[in-house]
Write a protein that holds these residues in place. Structure first.
Motif: not given
Length: 242
Positions: A142-145, A227-236
């Motif tokens: 999110s933008p907040v994150a 990395l913790e706030i990268v969405r799961p589908e993009w983490r790799r």
């Protein structure tokens, strides 16, 4: 591209090699009395057919809007108000390419007859796996994150750079507060071509300072916290930077 008769005969007489078949960088320049127009993008983008089609359509849209505005301006000019040819230029450059993503930066310059032109920087991230453009902001929770993680660091580095450029700290009546991350351009970068491990934060003209100050850019490494706030589908597609 226009072919001369001689060029067509040579092309038929000497079949193209595989290298010659590879699309080249595209650069289009078109001038009228009202508008000086140019648009370009690199060969790596031209090789991706759906991306090339999007870029060509984007070029047509930009030229149509710019030419309409220039023609209208020229018609509306009265006595004592000379018309100045408009300018519309968009240049796409490679920021980085990884196995999954192609990251481009687009610089658009527009002059519409005023005191000076304006330049805008924008990102274009192409997902090769999905054959689609991706908004880099949508890769994060999110933008907040993002603001919570980067806000203080960004503002500190921006203040230091503004102080350096202005040869002194901004005055108390400065009208440009530190803009939030949501108002910045995000450019995805990589140091090794394998994964996104750094991100550029760019404040365009008038976003963080006066026109004379220009743009401001800060590049931050990808950290475990990011990395913790990268969405799961993009983490790799991301990796911790140095």
């Amino acid at each position: 591209m226009r072919w001369t008769a001689g060029a067509m005969m040579l092309a038929m007489a000497f079949p193209a090699t595989a290298a010659q078949h590879a699309p080249a960088a595209v650069a289009v320049t078109q001038k009228t009395a009202a508008l000086d127009f140019s648009y370009s993008y690199p060969a790596v983008a031209a090789r991706i057919a759906p991306l090339r089609r999007w870029l060509d359509a984007d070029r047509a849209r930009l030229r149509t809007r710019a030419l309409r505005g220039a023609d209208d301006d020229r018609r509306e000019r009265g006595a004592g108000f000379p018309f100045h040819q408009h300018d519309a230029t968009r240049t796409w450059k490679v920021v980085t390419e990884t196995p999954r993503l192609l990251s481009l930066s687009g610089e658009t310059y527009r002059f519409t007859g005023g005191a000076h032109g304006n330049t805008v920087l924008e990102p274009l991230v192409w997902d090769k796996a999905r054959a689609a453009r991706v908004d880099p902001r949508k890769m994060f929770a999110s933008p907040v994150a993002l603001q919570r993680l980067w806000g203080a660091t960004w503002c500190g580095k921006l203040k230091a750079e503004r102080t350096r450029r202005m040869q002194g700290a901004p005055a108390a009546d400065d009208i440009f507060p530190c803009p939030p991350i949501a108002e910045l351009t995000l450019l995805l970068g990589s140091t090794d071509g394998r994964a996104i491990d750094r991100i550029g934060l760019i404040a365009g003209q008038y976003v963080a300072g006066s026109y004379a100050e220009g743009m401001y850019e800060v590049t931050l490494p990808v950290t475990p916290a990011l990395l913790e706030i990268v969405r799961p589908e993009w983490r790799r597609a991301f990796a911790v930077g140095r």
